[in-house]
Design a protein around this motif. Structure first.
Motif, short mmCIF file in Angstrom:
data_model
loop_
_atom_site.label_atom_id
_atom_site.label_comp_id
_atom_site.label_asym_id
_atom_site.label_seq_id
_atom_site.Cartn_x
_atom_site.Cartn_y
_atom_site.Cartn_z
N ARG A 88 29.99 49.97 47.42
CA ARG A 88 29.86 50.82 48.73
C ARG A 88 31.46 50.42 49.50
NH1 ARG A 88 24.84 50.10 49.42
NH2 ARG A 88 25.20 48.15 50.94
N LEU A 89 31.83 48.99 49.48
CA LEU A 89 32.94 48.23 49.89
C LEU A 89 34.12 49.53 49.09
CD1 LEU A 89 32.01 44.46 50.13
CD2 LEU A 89 33.52 46.54 52.01
N MET A 90 34.31 49.38 47.55
CA MET A 90 34.93 49.61 46.86
C MET A 90 35.69 51.30 46.93
SD MET A 90 36.59 46.91 46.84
CE MET A 90 38.19 47.42 46.08
N ALA A 91 33.83 52.07 46.70
CA ALA A 91 34.74 53.58 46.92
C ALA A 91 35.67 53.56 48.75
CB ALA A 91 33.10 54.05 47.37
N GLU A 92 35.60 51.96 50.00
CA GLU A 92 36.62 52.94 50.66
C GLU A 92 38.06 51.72 50.27
OE1 GLU A 92 35.79 50.77 54.34
OE2 GLU A 92 33.54 50.84 53.86
N GLY A 93 37.94 51.16 49.12
CA GLY A 93 39.00 50.59 48.66
C GLY A 93 39.75 51.45 47.79
N SER A 94 38.84 52.75 47.36
CA SER A 94 39.21 53.77 46.01
C SER A 94 40.27 55.09 47.00
CB SER A 94 38.44 54.07 45.77
OG SER A 94 39.40 55.14 44.89
N ARG A 95 39.63 55.44 48.38
CA ARG A 95 40.27 55.94 49.28
C ARG A 95 41.48 55.36 49.41
NH1 ARG A 95 36.63 55.95 52.26
NH2 ARG A 95 35.37 57.02 51.17
N ALA A 96 41.41 54.00 50.44
CA ALA A 96 43.16 53.02 50.46
C ALA A 96 43.88 53.98 50.04
CB ALA A 96 42.13 51.84 51.16
N CYS A 97 43.96 53.23 48.37
CA CYS A 97 44.64 52.94 47.22
C CYS A 97 45.22 53.75 47.33
CB CYS A 97 44.59 51.65 46.39
SG CYS A 97 43.76 52.03 45.30
N ASN A 98 44.18 55.19 46.92
CA ASN A 98 44.24 56.71 46.32
C ASN A 98 44.60 56.06 44.65
OD1 ASN A 98 44.39 59.22 46.84
ND2 ASN A 98 46.22 59.64 46.21
N ARG A 99 43.50 55.56 44.69
CA ARG A 99 43.93 55.40 43.00
C ARG A 99 41.94 55.11 41.76
NH1 ARG A 99 48.04 55.24 44.77
NH2 ARG A 99 50.05 55.02 43.59
N ARG A 100 41.76 55.33 41.59
CA ARG A 100 40.17 55.08 40.31
C ARG A 100 40.27 53.27 40.74
NH1 ARG A 100 38.43 56.88 34.90
NH2 ARG A 100 41.12 56.41 34.73
N LEU A 101 38.93 53.06 40.57
CA LEU A 101 38.60 51.75 40.96
C LEU A 101 37.72 51.12 39.29
CD1 LEU A 101 38.73 50.25 43.76
CD2 LEU A 101 40.70 50.66 42.64
N GLU A 102 37.61 50.11 38.92
CA GLU A 102 37.06 49.08 37.98
C GLU A 102 36.54 48.31 38.55
OE1 GLU A 102 36.88 47.93 32.99
OE2 GLU A 102 38.12 47.40 34.69
N VAL A 103 35.12 48.25 39.04
CA VAL A 103 34.68 46.87 39.25
C VAL A 103 33.56 46.51 38.11
CG1 VAL A 103 32.95 46.38 41.42
CG2 VAL A 103 34.17 48.22 41.50
N ARG A 104 33.64 45.19 38.26
CA ARG A 104 32.50 44.65 36.97
C ARG A 104 32.11 43.13 38.10
NH1 ARG A 104 36.85 44.12 32.22
NH2 ARG A 104 34.88 43.44 31.47
N PRO A 105 31.25 43.15 37.62
CA PRO A 105 30.96 41.47 37.93
C PRO A 105 31.86 40.42 37.38
CG PRO A 105 29.18 43.04 36.90
CD PRO A 105 29.94 43.81 36.40
N VAL A 106 31.65 39.08 37.99
CA VAL A 106 32.18 38.07 36.93
C VAL A 106 31.60 37.34 36.86
CG1 VAL A 106 33.36 36.39 37.83
CG2 VAL A 106 34.36 38.30 38.37
N LEU A 107 30.99 36.90 35.29
CA LEU A 107 30.16 36.22 35.32
C LEU A 107 30.28 34.34 35.19
CD1 LEU A 107 29.66 37.25 31.78
CD2 LEU A 107 28.51 38.27 33.73
N ALA A 108 29.37 33.73 35.94
CA ALA A 108 29.28 32.64 36.77
C ALA A 108 29.37 31.74 35.36
CB ALA A 108 27.54 32.22 37.63
N PRO A 109 29.63 30.17 35.51
CA PRO A 109 30.32 29.85 34.70
C PRO A 109 28.79 29.02 34.30
CG PRO A 109 31.51 28.67 36.30
CD PRO A 109 31.02 30.13 36.79
N PRO A 110 28.14 28.37 33.32
CA PRO A 110 27.44 27.78 32.80
C PRO A 110 26.85 27.09 33.10
CG PRO A 110 28.59 27.92 30.88
CD PRO A 110 29.49 28.71 31.74
N ALA A 111 25.88 26.37 33.91
CA ALA A 111 25.66 24.78 34.46
C ALA A 111 25.27 23.84 33.82
CB ALA A 111 23.86 24.81 35.35
#
Length: 111
Positions: A88-111
């Motif tokens: 939802r946030l980055m749908a607004e970001g796409s509109r703001a920058c007028n570009r397509r965006l790719e959203v990817r989770p950042v994996l947490a480092p192993p504990a």
């Protein structure tokens, strides 16, 4: 949870003044909501260097690691409680920058 957001474009440093104003306003919204971690534009892929250190000596190669018609021209790293909020946030970001965006989770480092 953190998310890497790639700004997809086929040009580098192509933003307009109007887009810069919209991106600044969007970034301020991210900060105010506690979602901001980092954002930046990226230089053209032709300025990159690929490093392969898997052998005895590292090998340095000029240029992008892959030829592509589009590439990551910029990025955000954001904090969001889940993927739905990030999208939802980055749908607004796409509109703001007028570009397509790719959203990817950042994996947490192993504990």
């Amino acid at each position: 949870m953190q998310y890497l957001v790639n700004v997809i474009d086929y040009r580098s440093e192509s933003g307009t003044d109007e887009e810069a104003v919209a991106i600044d306003a969007f970034n301020e919204k991210l900060r105010a909501g506690g979602h901001w971690v980092f954002a930046a534009g990226l230089a053209d892929p032709t300025t990159s260097t690929v490093i392969d250190g898997r052998g005895d000596e590292p090998i340095f190669t000029d240029g992008p690691f892959v030829e592509a018609k589009e590439w990551a021209a910029g990025l955000w790293i954001i904090e969001a409680p889940d993927l739905d909020v990030a999208l939802r946030l980055m749908a607004e970001g796409s509109r703001a920058c007028n570009r397509r965006l790719e959203v990817r989770p950042v994996l947490a480092p192993p504990a």
